[in-house]
Design a protein around this motif. Structure first.
Motif, PDB file in Angstrom:
ATOM      1  N   PHE A  51      21.739 -41.689 -57.441  1.00  0.00           N
ATOM      2  CA  PHE A  51      22.467 -42.807 -56.839  1.00  0.00           C
ATOM      3  C   PHE A  51      23.854 -42.382 -56.352  1.00  0.00           C
ATOM      4  O   PHE A  51      24.700 -43.233 -56.064  1.00  0.00           O
ATOM      5  CB  PHE A  51      22.588 -43.957 -57.842  1.00  0.00           C
ATOM      6  CG  PHE A  51      21.292 -44.683 -58.060  1.00  0.00           C
ATOM      7  CD1 PHE A  51      20.750 -45.490 -57.069  1.00  0.00           C
ATOM      8  CD2 PHE A  51      20.596 -44.537 -59.247  1.00  0.00           C
ATOM      9  CE1 PHE A  51      19.547 -46.143 -57.258  1.00  0.00           C
ATOM     10  CE2 PHE A  51      19.392 -45.197 -59.455  1.00  0.00           C
ATOM     11  CZ  PHE A  51      18.864 -45.996 -58.452  1.00  0.00           C
ATOM     12  N   ASP A  52      24.086 -41.078 -56.258  1.00  0.00           N
ATOM     13  CA  ASP A  52      25.335 -40.563 -55.695  1.00  0.00           C
ATOM     14  C   ASP A  52      25.108 -40.361 -54.195  1.00  0.00           C
ATOM     15  O   ASP A  52      24.604 -39.330 -53.758  1.00  0.00           O
ATOM     16  CB  ASP A  52      25.694 -39.241 -56.375  1.00  0.00           C
ATOM     17  CG  ASP A  52      27.033 -38.681 -55.914  1.00  0.00           C
ATOM     18  OD1 ASP A  52      27.488 -39.051 -54.808  1.00  0.00           O
ATOM     19  OD2 ASP A  52      27.606 -37.860 -56.650  1.00  0.00           O
ATOM     20  N   PHE A  53      25.463 -41.381 -53.407  1.00  0.00           N
ATOM     21  CA  PHE A  53      25.128 -41.371 -51.983  1.00  0.00           C
ATOM     22  C   PHE A  53      25.735 -40.172 -51.259  1.00  0.00           C
ATOM     23  O   PHE A  53      25.113 -39.611 -50.357  1.00  0.00           O
ATOM     24  CB  PHE A  53      25.573 -42.685 -51.327  1.00  0.00           C
ATOM     25  CG  PHE A  53      24.674 -43.842 -51.629  1.00  0.00           C
ATOM     26  CD1 PHE A  53      23.804 -44.345 -50.667  1.00  0.00           C
ATOM     27  CD2 PHE A  53      24.657 -44.429 -52.887  1.00  0.00           C
ATOM     28  CE1 PHE A  53      22.960 -45.404 -50.941  1.00  0.00           C
ATOM     29  CE2 PHE A  53      23.810 -45.487 -53.172  1.00  0.00           C
ATOM     30  CZ  PHE A  53      22.964 -45.975 -52.194  1.00  0.00           C
ATOM     31  N   GLU A  54      26.926 -39.767 -51.654  1.00  0.00           N
ATOM     32  CA  GLU A  54      27.576 -38.637 -50.987  1.00  0.00           C
ATOM     33  C   GLU A  54      26.829 -37.336 -51.294  1.00  0.00           C
ATOM     34  O   GLU A  54      26.606 -36.505 -50.401  1.00  0.00           O
ATOM     35  CB  GLU A  54      29.035 -38.535 -51.424  1.00  0.00           C
ATOM     36  CG  GLU A  54      29.811 -37.394 -50.782  1.00  0.00           C
ATOM     37  CD  GLU A  54      29.822 -37.458 -49.250  1.00  0.00           C
ATOM     38  OE1 GLU A  54      29.944 -36.385 -48.616  1.00  0.00           O
ATOM     39  OE2 GLU A  54      29.688 -38.563 -48.686  1.00  0.00           O
ATOM     40  N   VAL A 101      23.680 -37.063 -52.210  1.00  0.00           N
ATOM     41  CA  VAL A 101      22.384 -37.145 -51.532  1.00  0.00           C
ATOM     42  C   VAL A 101      22.539 -36.772 -50.068  1.00  0.00           C
ATOM     43  O   VAL A 101      21.710 -36.059 -49.487  1.00  0.00           O
ATOM     44  CB  VAL A 101      21.773 -38.559 -51.685  1.00  0.00           C
ATOM     45  CG1 VAL A 101      20.539 -38.708 -50.789  1.00  0.00           C
ATOM     46  CG2 VAL A 101      21.410 -38.832 -53.134  1.00  0.00           C
ATOM     47  N   ARG A 102      23.633 -37.235 -49.447  1.00  0.00           N
ATOM     48  CA  ARG A 102      23.869 -36.903 -48.036  1.00  0.00           C
ATOM     49  C   ARG A 102      24.032 -35.396 -47.860  1.00  0.00           C
ATOM     50  O   ARG A 102      23.515 -34.802 -46.908  1.00  0.00           O
ATOM     51  CB  ARG A 102      25.108 -37.634 -47.536  1.00  0.00           C
ATOM     52  CG  ARG A 102      25.360 -37.463 -46.023  1.00  0.00           C
ATOM     53  CD  ARG A 102      26.717 -38.001 -45.625  1.00  0.00           C
ATOM     54  NE  ARG A 102      27.803 -37.263 -46.249  1.00  0.00           N
ATOM     55  CZ  ARG A 102      28.222 -36.064 -45.822  1.00  0.00           C
ATOM     56  NH1 ARG A 102      27.637 -35.478 -44.772  1.00  0.00           N
ATOM     57  NH2 ARG A 102      29.213 -35.452 -46.440  1.00  0.00           N
ATOM     58  N   THR A 156      16.645 -35.752 -53.577  1.00  0.00           N
ATOM     59  CA  THR A 156      16.916 -35.985 -54.992  1.00  0.00           C
ATOM     60  C   THR A 156      15.863 -35.246 -55.815  1.00  0.00           C
ATOM     61  O   THR A 156      14.796 -34.900 -55.300  1.00  0.00           O
ATOM     62  CB  THR A 156      16.875 -37.494 -55.334  1.00  0.00           C
ATOM     63  OG1 THR A 156      15.570 -37.993 -55.069  1.00  0.00           O
ATOM     64  CG2 THR A 156      17.898 -38.269 -54.505  1.00  0.00           C
ATOM     65  N   ALA A 182      16.905 -47.164 -52.920  1.00  0.00           N
ATOM     66  CA  ALA A 182      18.322 -47.289 -52.551  1.00  0.00           C
ATOM     67  C   ALA A 182      18.749 -46.260 -51.506  1.00  0.00           C
ATOM     68  O   ALA A 182      19.153 -46.606 -50.400  1.00  0.00           O
ATOM     69  CB  ALA A 182      19.237 -47.233 -53.769  1.00  0.00           C
ATOM     70  N   THR A 183      18.661 -44.960 -51.810  1.00  0.00           N
ATOM     71  CA  THR A 183      19.127 -43.946 -50.865  1.00  0.00           C
ATOM     72  C   THR A 183      18.110 -43.668 -49.772  1.00  0.00           C
ATOM     73  O   THR A 183      18.471 -43.144 -48.708  1.00  0.00           O
ATOM     74  CB  THR A 183      19.419 -42.623 -51.593  1.00  0.00           C
ATOM     75  OG1 THR A 183      18.209 -42.148 -52.188  1.00  0.00           O
ATOM     76  CG2 THR A 183      20.487 -42.806 -52.655  1.00  0.00           C
TER      77      THR A 183
END
Length: 379
Positions: free
Chosen positions: A202-205, A207-208, A213, A285-286
């Motif tokens: 859930f760490d969007f940055e 993951v980007r 994941t 979510a991501t």
């Protein structure tokens, strides 16, 4: 394999040797983990105690007061802190169920060689009741694992994963870094019973940056024989390792997302592909690569476990998989109809979220193990 014979003083040496030789043949090949004690008659309690070691499996039958003697001696051994379990046979010379003995020996092996656990990174911030006394045994640098994974080729594993899926929203090329990460984790897990990963799901940055994941990385590891769980939950990892070692089959952990009168709805990403038919889908979510939506057929046995942080209490449940509804949650969703315990026990136990489970019935073996450790087993 140590095989002892215990009997009343009036039983002659020839009879004792006859049964020792017979059970040496019957039990051949079972391993050296425990002492086997064959109880011929009542009045043999002192001989049982004299023959006992730290880990004992006592074979007895309904005739000649054999079973009463075994039960009496077993109680004394347990009170002295030694492992003792009585297996009832039909009669003198009868063969015990080999599968049962093999599972008992797994209990003994677990007691003799306690789980060695590794933590990769650090627990996710939302885990506030997931520590375990004395664990982990090893802390592994996640950045090092990631650097190793970049140098690995995961294309072969990714291609097999996509080929085996009912459907895949991602190509093998998309999944190759995830498979490479699984290979790097497997290398660092050498010498450990299991690892848990504090992940960036859930760490969007993050993951980007990475583009994926590690849910599928952990799913693969479990099918490769390495118990691997997510979020850095050491308590859940311990529970999963116990079930894996007792069963010999892959285990996993899930969120408890709904409690019914009859059971539970468990949800999570990363269930092992061997659990059933699966699809490769975007992460919740991501929407990143990737999660497994595994469908577990109804009617499969299940044993579920979560221990307390001090190992003084344990929630241990038994059930079968069932048809269930879907809720807005992680991709794999498994309903379990409980046959031992209830959803209310999950609430009353208050041991936290993640439940480890294995698609096998090892309830009795897990209970034996936990009770020998001194844990209060709930229910």
């Amino acid at each position: 394999m140590p095989i002892e014979v215990a009997a009343a003083p009036n039983v002659d040496a020839e009879t004792r040797e006859e049964y020792r030789s017979l059970y040496r043949k019957i039990l051949g090949g079972l391993g050296e983990e425990a002492n086997f004690i064959v109880v011929l008659t009542g009045g043999s309690e002192p001989e049982i105690l004299a023959a006992a070691g730290d880990y004992n499996i006592i074979l007895a039958w309904p005739h000649y007061n054999s079973l009463p003697a075994a039960l009496e001696a077993s109680a004394a051994l347990k009170e002295a802190g030694r492992f003792a379990h009585v297996v009832q046979l039909e009669g003198p010379g009868a063969e015990p169920p080999r599968d049962k003995l093999e599972r008992l020996l797994r209990v003994v092996d677990l007691l003799r060689r306690p789980p060695r656990l590794g933590l990769v990174g650090s627990p996710n911030r939302w885990l506030v009741a997931s520590w375990l006394r004395g664990k982990p045994d090893v802390v592994i640098d996640e950045g090092e694992v990631y650097a190793r994974s970049v140098e690995r080729d995961g294309a072969d594993v990714a291609e097999r994963l996509v080929k085996g899926a009912e459907r895949s929203d991602f190509s093998a090329r998309d999944l190759a870094p995830i498979a490479a990460y699984a290979k790097a984790l497997a290398e660092r897990a050498s010498g450990l019973d299991g690892i848990t990963l504090g992940c960036w799901c859930f760490d969007f940055e993050e993951v980007r940056k990475r583009g994926w994941t590690p849910c599928i990385s952990l799913a693969l590891l479990n099918d490769w024989g390495v118990t691997a769980t997510c979020e850095g939950d050491v308590r859940a990892l311990y529970s999963a390792v116990v079930l894996r070692r007792l069963s010999g089959r892959p285990s996993w952990i899930s969120n408890v997302n709904k409690i019914y009168d009859w059971g539970l709805l468990l949800t999570h990403d990363g269930a092992p592909p061997s659990f059933g038919k699966y699809a490769v889908v975007p992460r919740m979510a991501t929407k990143a690569a990737a999660a497994l939506r595994v469908t577990v057929e109804p009617g499969r046995p299940a044993t579920l476990l979560r221990v307390s942080g001090d190992l003084k209490r344990a929630l241990l449940l038994r059930g079968v998989t069932a048809e269930g509804e879907r809720v807005e949650a992680c991709s794999t969703q498994i309903a379990v109809r409980l046959t031992v315990g209830s959803g209310r026990d999950v609430l009353r136990a208050g041991l936290g979220n993640h439940l480890a489970f294995v698609l096998d019935d090892v309830y009795e073996e897990a209970r034996l193990y936990l009770e020998h450790l001194g844990a209060q087993v709930i229910p």
